[in-house]
Enzyme design. Structure first.
Site, PDB file in Angstrom:
ATOM      1  N   ILE A   6       0.741  -1.116  -0.200  1.00  0.00           N
ATOM      2  CA  ILE A   6       0.089  -0.053  -0.046  1.00  0.00           C
ATOM      3  C   ILE A   6       0.729   1.281  -0.100  1.00  0.00           C
ATOM      4  O   ILE A   6       0.676   2.118  -0.687  1.00  0.00           O
ATOM      5  CB  ILE A   6      -0.992   0.100   1.310  1.00  0.00           C
ATOM      6  CG1 ILE A   6      -2.003   1.141   0.884  1.00  0.00           C
ATOM      7  CG2 ILE A   6      -0.487  -0.015   2.399  1.00  0.00           C
ATOM      8  CD1 ILE A   6      -2.941   1.024  -0.154  1.00  0.00           C
ATOM      9  N   ASP A   7       1.863   1.262   0.690  1.00  0.00           N
ATOM     10  CA  ASP A   7       2.767   2.497   0.885  1.00  0.00           C
ATOM     11  C   ASP A   7       4.211   2.037   1.349  1.00  0.00           C
ATOM     12  O   ASP A   7       4.283   0.922   1.930  1.00  0.00           O
ATOM     13  CB  ASP A   7       2.224   3.716   1.487  1.00  0.00           C
ATOM     14  CG  ASP A   7       1.820   3.512   3.090  1.00  0.00           C
ATOM     15  OD1 ASP A   7       2.170   2.579   3.540  1.00  0.00           O
ATOM     16  OD2 ASP A   7       1.398   4.460   3.556  1.00  0.00           O
ATOM     17  N   PRO A   8       5.099   3.006   1.499  1.00  0.00           N
ATOM     18  CA  PRO A   8       6.485   2.611   1.974  1.00  0.00           C
ATOM     19  C   PRO A   8       6.437   2.438   3.308  1.00  0.00           C
ATOM     20  O   PRO A   8       5.657   2.961   4.057  1.00  0.00           O
ATOM     21  CB  PRO A   8       7.404   3.732   1.297  1.00  0.00           C
ATOM     22  CG  PRO A   8       6.577   4.426   0.291  1.00  0.00           C
ATOM     23  CD  PRO A   8       4.951   4.090   0.866  1.00  0.00           C
TER      24      PRO A   8
END
Length: 218
Positions: free
Chosen positions: A67-69
């Site tokens: 989904i994201d870092p």
């Protein structure tokens, strides 16, 4: 390698020619949102946000999407952890090591796995806060995914809750697997068989299997 230079983004964006078709779209959005993004302390750092655009796409068969870092110390390469301290990549490595009998290893990185592109749906987050940059990436996230879909045969989305609506993300029919997040509660990911499922799907398409062992640093 090509370079995109923008008025409102001080860092040249290097990109492989396989991304050329969406570069104008990226340029338009970042010219508008870049100044606000620059006001934030980000993970990864500003100059590394677009690092994965250096990757070619024609040689990729699988895209693994988070989904994201990481909220701290992200490098711009999804799931990468130079000191192998992040829970997510450690869980991934342990899952693959059990299935393919790799007993001793120092790290794991999808960057070294032939045919695989690692990707984050949102390319950055506010340092220390996951999913905090949705507003910055909502105009580009699906553009990136659908561009990648023109090249890969299988998407593997990590996170059943994050990607429960994946059908609304993709504009064209694409083989998709949605698995547990590596940091899922109750350690569901420990027994997840998705890496092998991905290979089975590739075989059904008469494409070579992925050698997941290539990602290990021994």
């Amino acid at each position: 390698m090509k370079t995109l230079k923008l008025n409102n983004w001080p860092y040249p964006i290097e990109y492989h020619e396989d991304w050329e078709n969406i570069i104008n779209h990226i340029s338009d959005v970042i010219e508008e949102t870049g100044p606000w993004l620059l006001e934030e302390n980000t993970s990864p750092s500003h100059e590394n946000i677009f690092k994965q655009l250096k990757q070619s796409l024609k040689d990729k068969r699988v895209c693994i999407v988070g989904i994201d870092p990481y909220p701290t110390d992200a490098t711009g390469v999804p799931f990468e952890s130079p000191d192998f301290s992040k829970k997510t990549i450690k869980a991934i490595a342990e899952n693959i090591s059990r299935r393919y009998n790799v007993r001793l290893f120092k790290n794991y990185n999808f960057l070294f796995v032939e045919g695989v592109l690692a990707w984050n749906y949102y390319l950055s987050c506010r340092e220390g806060e996951t999913k905090s940059h949705k507003i910055f990436w909502e105009r580009l996230a699906d553009v990136f995914i659908n561009h990648i879909a023109a090249y890969v045969s299988v998407f593997y989305f990590l996170g059943k809750s994050d990607f429960s609506n994946f059908r609304s993300i993709l504009n064209s029919p694409t083989t998709v697997v949605v698995g547990y997040h590596p940091a899922a509660r109750n350690r569901q990911f420990d027994t997840d068989e998705t890496f092998e499922i991905v290979n089975t799907l590739l075989e059904l398409k008469n494409e070579p299997r992925i050698n997941w062992v290539q990602g290990f640093e021994i």
